[in-house]
Design a protein around this motif. Structure first.
Motif, PDB file in Angstrom:
ATOM      1  N   CYS A  14      40.847  -2.911  -6.429  1.00 33.14           N
ATOM      2  CA  CYS A  14      39.755  -2.505  -7.315  1.00 33.14           C
ATOM      3  C   CYS A  14      39.893  -1.039  -7.691  1.00 33.14           C
ATOM      4  O   CYS A  14      40.692  -0.305  -7.114  1.00 33.14           O
ATOM      5  CB  CYS A  14      38.410  -2.749  -6.657  1.00 33.14           C
ATOM      6  SG  CYS A  14      38.204  -1.780  -5.178  1.00 33.14           S
ATOM      7  N   LEU A  15      39.129  -0.633  -8.674  1.00 35.11           N
ATOM      8  CA  LEU A  15      39.071   0.782  -9.041  1.00 35.11           C
ATOM      9  C   LEU A  15      38.353   1.537  -7.939  1.00 35.11           C
ATOM     10  O   LEU A  15      37.356   1.056  -7.397  1.00 35.11           O
ATOM     11  CB  LEU A  15      38.293   0.959 -10.344  1.00 35.11           C
ATOM     12  CG  LEU A  15      38.975   0.548 -11.634  1.00 35.11           C
ATOM     13  CD1 LEU A  15      38.051   0.852 -12.799  1.00 35.11           C
ATOM     14  CD2 LEU A  15      40.282   1.283 -11.797  1.00 35.11           C
ATOM     15  N   GLN A  16      38.850   2.739  -7.621  1.00 37.43           N
ATOM     16  CA  GLN A  16      38.199   3.510  -6.567  1.00 37.43           C
ATOM     17  C   GLN A  16      36.816   3.970  -7.002  1.00 37.43           C
ATOM     18  O   GLN A  16      35.893   4.037  -6.211  1.00 37.43           O
ATOM     19  CB  GLN A  16      39.052   4.731  -6.210  1.00 37.43           C
ATOM     20  CG  GLN A  16      39.901   4.480  -4.998  1.00 37.43           C
ATOM     21  CD  GLN A  16      40.946   5.548  -4.812  1.00 37.43           C
ATOM     22  OE1 GLN A  16      41.222   6.337  -5.695  1.00 37.43           O
ATOM     23  NE2 GLN A  16      41.537   5.565  -3.642  1.00 37.43           N
ATOM     24  N   SER A  17      36.689   4.280  -8.280  1.00 36.41           N
ATOM     25  CA  SER A  17      35.422   4.818  -8.752  1.00 36.41           C
ATOM     26  C   SER A  17      34.357   3.725  -8.851  1.00 36.41           C
ATOM     27  O   SER A  17      33.171   3.990  -8.732  1.00 36.41           O
ATOM     28  CB  SER A  17      35.631   5.476 -10.119  1.00 36.41           C
ATOM     29  OG  SER A  17      36.235   4.553 -10.993  1.00 36.41           O
ATOM     30  N   ASN A  18      34.813   2.500  -9.066  1.00 32.59           N
ATOM     31  CA  ASN A  18      33.845   1.428  -9.257  1.00 32.59           C
ATOM     32  C   ASN A  18      34.342   0.178  -8.547  1.00 32.59           C
ATOM     33  O   ASN A  18      35.177  -0.561  -9.042  1.00 32.59           O
ATOM     34  CB  ASN A  18      33.682   1.171 -10.763  1.00 32.59           C
ATOM     35  CG  ASN A  18      32.716   0.053 -11.042  1.00 32.59           C
ATOM     36  OD1 ASN A  18      32.047  -0.448 -10.129  1.00 32.59           O
ATOM     37  ND2 ASN A  18      32.644  -0.358 -12.289  1.00 32.59           N
ATOM     38  N   LYS A  19      33.823  -0.042  -7.346  1.00 31.89           N
ATOM     39  CA  LYS A  19      34.341  -1.124  -6.504  1.00 31.89           C
ATOM     40  C   LYS A  19      34.075  -2.506  -7.117  1.00 31.89           C
ATOM     41  O   LYS A  19      34.703  -3.492  -6.744  1.00 31.89           O
ATOM     42  CB  LYS A  19      33.686  -1.047  -5.115  1.00 31.89           C
ATOM     43  CG  LYS A  19      33.993   0.237  -4.367  1.00 31.89           C
ATOM     44  CD  LYS A  19      35.103   0.023  -3.352  1.00 31.89           C
ATOM     45  CE  LYS A  19      35.280   1.173  -2.399  1.00 31.89           C
ATOM     46  NZ  LYS A  19      36.211   2.191  -2.741  1.00 31.89           N
ATOM     47  N   GLN A  22      37.096  -5.370 -10.236  1.00 31.04           N
ATOM     48  CA  GLN A  22      38.223  -5.953  -9.513  1.00 31.04           C
ATOM     49  C   GLN A  22      39.402  -6.131 -10.455  1.00 31.04           C
ATOM     50  O   GLN A  22      39.282  -6.765 -11.499  1.00 31.04           O
ATOM     51  CB  GLN A  22      37.813  -7.316  -8.964  1.00 31.04           C
ATOM     52  CG  GLN A  22      36.742  -7.235  -7.893  1.00 31.04           C
ATOM     53  CD  GLN A  22      37.329  -7.480  -6.526  1.00 31.04           C
ATOM     54  OE1 GLN A  22      38.253  -8.252  -6.371  1.00 31.04           O
ATOM     55  NE2 GLN A  22      36.782  -6.810  -5.522  1.00 31.04           N
ATOM     56  N   LEU A  23      40.533  -5.546 -10.080  1.00 33.79           N
ATOM     57  CA  LEU A  23      41.732  -5.725 -10.894  1.00 33.79           C
ATOM     58  C   LEU A  23      42.535  -6.927 -10.408  1.00 33.79           C
ATOM     59  O   LEU A  23      43.151  -7.636 -11.185  1.00 33.79           O
ATOM     60  CB  LEU A  23      42.589  -4.471 -10.854  1.00 33.79           C
ATOM     61  CG  LEU A  23      41.889  -3.217 -11.389  1.00 33.79           C
ATOM     62  CD1 LEU A  23      42.748  -1.998 -11.194  1.00 33.79           C
ATOM     63  CD2 LEU A  23      41.552  -3.387 -12.860  1.00 33.79           C
ATOM     64  N   LEU A  24      42.535  -7.125  -9.092  1.00 36.40           N
ATOM     65  CA  LEU A  24      43.142  -8.323  -8.511  1.00 36.40           C
ATOM     66  C   LEU A  24      42.096  -8.960  -7.614  1.00 36.40           C
ATOM     67  O   LEU A  24      41.384  -8.270  -6.897  1.00 36.40           O
ATOM     68  CB  LEU A  24      44.377  -7.975  -7.671  1.00 36.40           C
ATOM     69  CG  LEU A  24      45.603  -7.424  -8.374  1.00 36.40           C
ATOM     70  CD1 LEU A  24      46.722  -7.238  -7.363  1.00 36.40           C
ATOM     71  CD2 LEU A  24      46.054  -8.346  -9.479  1.00 36.40           C
ATOM     72  N   ILE A  62      43.320   3.637  -8.067  1.00 32.82           N
ATOM     73  CA  ILE A  62      43.277   2.197  -7.809  1.00 32.82           C
ATOM     74  C   ILE A  62      43.612   1.983  -6.340  1.00 32.82           C
ATOM     75  O   ILE A  62      44.524   2.604  -5.812  1.00 32.82           O
ATOM     76  CB  ILE A  62      44.307   1.465  -8.699  1.00 32.82           C
ATOM     77  CG1 ILE A  62      43.955   1.665 -10.165  1.00 32.82           C
ATOM     78  CG2 ILE A  62      44.369  -0.006  -8.363  1.00 32.82           C
ATOM     79  CD1 ILE A  62      44.968   1.080 -11.116  1.00 32.82           C
ATOM     80  N   ALA A  63      42.846   1.125  -5.682  1.00 35.52           N
ATOM     81  CA  ALA A  63      43.085   0.964  -4.249  1.00 35.52           C
ATOM     82  C   ALA A  63      42.995  -0.501  -3.846  1.00 35.52           C
ATOM     83  O   ALA A  63      42.317  -1.311  -4.484  1.00 35.52           O
ATOM     84  CB  ALA A  63      42.068   1.781  -3.455  1.00 35.52           C
TER      85      ALA A  63
END
Lengths: 540, 277, 322
Positions: A14-19, A22-24, A62-63
């Protein structure tokens, strides 16, 4: 059952700024030892992020939020820094799409090798050089010694991709991750690189995780396929099953687009005797200054062909064959020294011939919105009593765009939509000939298929002639009535699409042979015919 | 934009606004005359009557600062305008024409650029007698070169862009290319350059006047108020030097910083995102 | 590389030639004829015939380009004339003044390079940290400070208030005294452009850090330290270096102010003094000399850049200009 080299479980990114973003989402798949696994998906499906996550090297911001990545029973995400360096350097090789940006432009290829070896091995400088040159030769690079001393910008894209592969395979990794490694390359080089990867896998028993948007590549390479869409895995299957019995709707659609792109076009009956445009013995040379002498490079030489009304003509060639130069000559963006280009159209040349560039975004003024971009032509060809906005809306509709994008800036649009805007701009002037310069280069497979049908429709409805310039022989055969093959500034063959398959020209044949297979089962056939041939050669 | 930065930008804007207001309302705001000499009260330290003290001729420092601001700011704006007009004109012509003309113009520019600007100013001031106008002309004539070079580079690289060729294909003529694409594309650069041009001009005026080759001494400007300050400073009259300097620094800082913010603003949105999709 | 050097050298020569033409034109625009410049007020007292003869002797009747050629050859041979005020040969005056200026500029360069390398790299790596914000603010302040005023304030503090540093002249009594005299002017000169250096380095370190090849190096397991010093830093230092070449002209300009303030007997203070005294031969010589130094300096910097970065050579040889 085979051992798994890589096991991915419930991977979420997910993006660190906005959990919430979700990217994956719960991605899971395995890579068995010695097999080639392909991840296929369109742009934005999360396939590239998946590849980068395998090394635990995600871009800033991204984390990984949850999940497990296991490499030979060891969790990658919990490794120490040192272990990760060893893992990335020696266990996994990585190949990228962009062949230039992945090298430090200030260092020679040799320095790249030396650094890699000195980090992970104790080889001496001389040993590194020998080893590296051996690797480069394995990648079928001629003049490996020269390449070793070269700077990245001195090499061609195909050469750089081979060097990248050599670097990735230098320390005998267990797993090779390849992120669209052939997308920007010519067909023949693509075929070579794919074979190299395949050979490596069979020779050393290494596994490959292959990321692509092209089902042709999948058919050519993969044993297993993972289909991704919007950050999730929607289907996992063996390659045979995927092509023969797709389950998910999206997969079926992908296969449909793939088939559309590989249909061969019928030839066109030409009624009118006078062609729309005739090119007669056109030649163009570029001059390079070296010291005080001039040194000329013939980009286009003695090219002649006609284009008829309503005809779709394909101009096929590899990069450096002079096809882009020819297109610029046809558009009169550059002047030619020899020959003639004669225009027989009913409207003036500048209006009658329009252009769609391979990189649509670059062909738009970055400060203009869609309305201004599309309508630009009308500002120069004013006709009385016309409603400009209505015309723009009308033409947008023709290319399948909604009018609410009028006030949108092009960089906000997807690749396919940008290309449609570019086509709309050209169509607004009611051209009689449309020159398309690699229009599919920046599109993924589904957008290519949709663009293909759009072009056919335009051709049918508006009777616009199209000159389709591409390195992609497959797309040309699906779209064009007639195909010109260009090599080193000359036209070496002219044939109808359905005749091209049985061409006897050496160059055309080599292009055809590097076309990707349509279905994985062809691979087996090919293999057996190859073995038969070899057998026959040995016998003689 | 980051929240902190926005707050700071507002403060700077307010500062500049107040500064403009105060300097142009100077006659209303201060009871003293910036020019009249009062030998009875020379070199007085700051007090209630003279907030910033008085100078060696007994003139109120604050009053002179306000009146001086008029001159310094006017010089800044006028010189910048001159530099922009010459620089942008030179750059556009050179970049648009290209070829031999461009090469000759660029070598001339190189030559002018390699003369240290203050030496060039010193050289030119020898030719024209010192006055407000001559200072504007000197600064304007010596600071257009970097602008010209930047604009020329921009025009040249724009000329090679695909979208320019795309416009040619849909039928644009050279002059239409220039007015519809090239010049509007350069506008942000011109604006940013003109803002940094104001800072440069204010600093140059101050330096020239301080060195004694700028605004003639009797008329106050921020630079020439500092002219004699060195000797008084060493004898302890710090207020003569401190306030004009602070005012110059703050004003230039505000203008420079705003220029930087504006430059970020003008960056193309797709570049901010880091390249194509 | 040889080809690059030759073509770049040719370019520098052309610039120098154009510069000298500009200077020559400029001399001709100066008030008073060259004859008047040579003989001062006496020219008015001479007879008409004498004036004509002098004009002829000086070659004033010849076409302009011949005059220029003669003047240029003279300049190359060191015939720079005599000072109007002292009558001393300009050559000798310059020879005396050049050494202090070089010392001052080198010392200021040390300040600039050391400080800007340190802060530039650190803030580039840690963007938006506290240190980064503080450095940015400081950079902006240093960019906005009028250097003469900054020098005055330093004098006020270190010389008047603390009384530890001298305010004027060269140090004559030993190395300690010499350093004491040097430190303030060098610091003022160095600090005036340090903000630009820091910001250039910071931005390029930050941009390079996010390039794809850095990612590729990480993917090959190369250590962060190697990546920073062997890849990010060399890539980021190129624009830094070329700015250094460009800012040589700024530094010489700055030295005029600083030298005047600190009574530093260099080229800068000489130029201002001669300008105020309308001593044109000296002023012209200083301008011509500084111009040559700047052109030479940027030539050397370009060579260094091309030596470091092979792309640069490629670029110039393709003739795309800079």
């Amino acid at each position: 059952m085979k051992e798994h080299v890589l096991t991915v479980e419930n991977l979420s990114v997910c993006l660190q700024s906005n959990k919430e973003q979700q990217l994956l989402d719960n991605v899971a798949f395995v890579v068995p030892a010695g097999e080639i696994v392909a991840i296929i998906g369109e742009s934005g499906s999360g396939k590239s992020i998946t590849a980068k996550a395998m090394l635990n090297l995600l871009p800033k911001g991204i984390a990984i939020s949850s999940g497990k990545i296991e490499f030979l029973h060891e969790n990658v995400l919990t490794m120490s820094k040192k272990q990760q360096q060893v893992y990335r350097g020696t266990q996994v090789g990585f190949v990228f799409q962009d062949t230039y940006a992945t090298f430090d432009a200030m260092r020679t290829i040799g320095q790249h090798f030396r650094e890699l070896f000195s980090t992970h091995t104790n080889l001496s400088k001389q040993e590194v050089k020998e080893r590296a040159i051996q690797l480069l030769q394995d990648m079928q690079l001629q003049n490996a010694e020269n390449v070793y001393e070269s700077y990245p910008f001195e090499l061609s894209g195909g050469m750089r991709q081979r060097v990248q592969l050599a670097l990735a395979l230098a320390l005998d990794p267990v797993l090779l991750i390849a992120d669209e490694p052939t997308t920007a390359l010519d067909l023949r080089i693509q075929a070579d690189v794919l074979h190299l990867i395949k050979d490596w896998s069979t020779r050393t028993g290494g596994s490959v995780l292959f990321i692509t948007h092209d089902l042709g590549v999948v058919a050519e390479m993969a044993d297993y396929v993972v289909v991704m869409q919007n950050g999730t895995v929607i289907e996992t299957a063996t390659v045979m099953n995927l092509f023969d019995h797709p389950v998910h709707e999206h997969t079926k659609q992908l296969l449909h687009h793939h088939r559309e792109l590989t249909n061969i076009r019928e030839q066109l009956q030409i009624v009118e005797s006078r062609p729309l445009l005739t090119v007669e013995h056109v030649g163009k040379a570029y001059f390079k200054k070296k010291w005080f002498r001039k040194h000329s490079v013939q980009a286009v030489s003695d090219v002649s062909f006609p284009i008829h009304k309503g005809e779709i003509v394909g101009l096929i060639g590899e990069s450096g064959s002079g096809k882009s130069t020819l297109s610029r000559l046809l558009l009169q963006l550059e002047s030619y020294e020899k020959g003639k280009i004669i225009w027989h159209g009913s409207s003036p040349f500048r209006k009658g011939v329009q252009w769609v560039h391979q990189d649509p975004l670059a062909s738009f003024d970055p400060r203009w919105d869609v309305e201004k971009i599309v309508g630009e032509g009308l500002d120069y060809w004013k006709e009385n009593g016309e409603n400009k906005k209505e015309k723009i809306k009308e033409v947008l509709q023709k290319v399948g765009l909604h009018e609410h994008i009028l006030s949108v800036y092009p960089y906000e649009l997807s690749g396919g939509m940008k290309q449609r805007v570019a086509i709309a701009r050209a169509l607004l002037l009611k051209p009689e000939l449309l020159i398309l310069d690699e229009p599919f280069a920046s599109l993924d497979m589904s957008s290519q298929a949709r663009m293909l049908s759009l072009l056919q429709e335009i051709n049918k409805r508006e009777k616009t002639a199209i000159l389709f310039i591409s390195h992609d022989i497959r797309a040309a055969m699906a779209l064009c009535h007639r195909i010109l093959v260009m090599e080193k500034g000359r036209i070496v063959e002219e044939a109808h699409a359905n005749e091209l398959v049985s061409s006897i020209n050496v160059y055309t044949k080599s292009l055809l042979s590097s076309m990707l297979t349509l279905h994985p089962s062809d691979r087996l056939k090919e293999k057996s015919t190859m073995e038969e041939n070899e057998y026959a050669i040995q016998k003689n | 934009m980051r929240g902190k930065r926005k707050w700071f930008v507002n403060v700077l804007l307010c500062y500049l606004l107040i500064l403009l207001l105060v300097t142009f309302l100077a006659p209303v705001l201060t009871p003293y005359d910036p020019l009249s000499i009062g030998l009875a009260k020379t070199l007085q330290p700051p007090s209630a009557a003279h907030l910033f003290g008085t100078d060696e001729l007994g003139r109120d420092v604050l009053t002179r600062l306000l009146y001086g601001g008029r001159i310094s700011l006017t010089v800044g704006a006028a010189a910048m305008m001159m530099a922009i007009v010459i620089g942008a004109g030179f750059g556009v012509i050179s970049g648009f024409l290209g070829g031999v003309v461009d090469r000759i113009m660029m070598r001339i520019l190189d030559a002018l650029l390699s003369i240290p600007s203050i030496l060039l100013m010193i050289g030119i001031q020898v030719l024209i007698p010192a006055s407000l106008l001559s200072v504007v002309v000197i600064i304007g004539m010596t600071s257009w070169m970097p602008i010209a070079r930047l604009i020329r580079t921009e025009i040249l690289s724009l000329k090679g862009e695909t979208f320019i060729q795309a416009s040619v294909v849909v039928g644009a003529s050279s002059s239409q290319l220039l007015t519809r694409h090239l010049l509007p594309q350069c506008l942000p650069t011109i604006i940013v350059m003109s803002i940094s041009g104001v800072s440069h001009a204010i600093l140059s005026e101050a330096t020239l006047s301080f060195l004694g080759i700028g605004i003639p001494p009797h008329e106050p400007s921020w630079g020439n108020m500092l002219m004699g300050a060195q000797s008084y400073l060493l004898s302890g009259a710090w207020w003569i030097a401190l306030f004009p300097g602070l005012l110059i620094t703050c004003t230039v800082l505000a203008v420079t910083y705003l220029g930087d913010v504006l430059q970020d603003r003008f960056a193309l949105p797709q570049l901010k995102k880091g390249g194509r999709s | 590389m040889t080809r690059y050097i030759v073509s770049r050298l040719f370019e520098a020569m052309v610039v120098l030639l154009i510069g000298s033409i500009l200077c020559f034109t400029f001399i001709r625009m100066l008030p008073g004829s060259p004859a008047a410049a040579m003989y001062g007020d006496q020219i008015q007292k001479m007879s008409q015939a004498d004036q004509v003869r002098i004009a002829e002797n000086l070659g004033l009747n010849e076409p302009l380009y011949t005059q220029y050629a003669k003047w240029f050859i003279g300049v190359l041979q060191g015939e720079w004339g005599r000072s109007y005020t002292t009558g001393e040969e300009v050559k000798i005056m310059i020879a005396h003044a050049i050494e202090p200026t070089i010392i001052l500029i080198l010392a200021s360069a040390v300040f600039t390079v050391v400080l800007s390398l340190f802060f530039g790299v650190i803030t580039g790596l840690r963007r938006y940290s506290f240190l980064d914000h503080a450095t940015t603010v400081a950079s902006f302040i240093f960019m906005s400070l009028p250097s003469f005023w900054f020098a005055l304030m330093l004098m006020l503090f270190f010389s008047v208030y603390l009384g530890v540093l001298p305010t004027a002249g060269l140090g004559q009594e030993g190395i300690g005294d010499w350093l004491k005299h040097l430190i303030m002017p060098a610091f003022v000169l160095g600090i005036s452009h340090i903000g630009y250096y820091i910001r250039i380095l910071r931005n390029h370190v930050a941009v390079t850090q996010e390039k794809e090849f850095v990612w590729a190096l990480r993917a090959r397991g190369i250590s962060e330290k190697t990546i920073l010093w062997k890849h990010i830093f060399p890539n980021a230092s190129l624009p830094y270096l070329s700015f250094m070449g460009m800012s040589l002209s700024l530094t010489i300009a700055g030295s005029v102010v600083v030298e005047t303030l600190f009574s530093w007997p260099g080229l800068g203070s000489l130029s201002l003094k001669s300008a105020l005294a309308h001593d044109y031969p000296v002023l012209m010589a200083v301008i011509l000399l500084s111009m040559s130094i700047v052109i030479l300096g940027s030539f050397v910097v370009d060579l260094i850049c091309a030596w470091i970065d092979p792309r640069m050579r490629q670029h110039l040889l393709k003739g795309e200009g800079r």
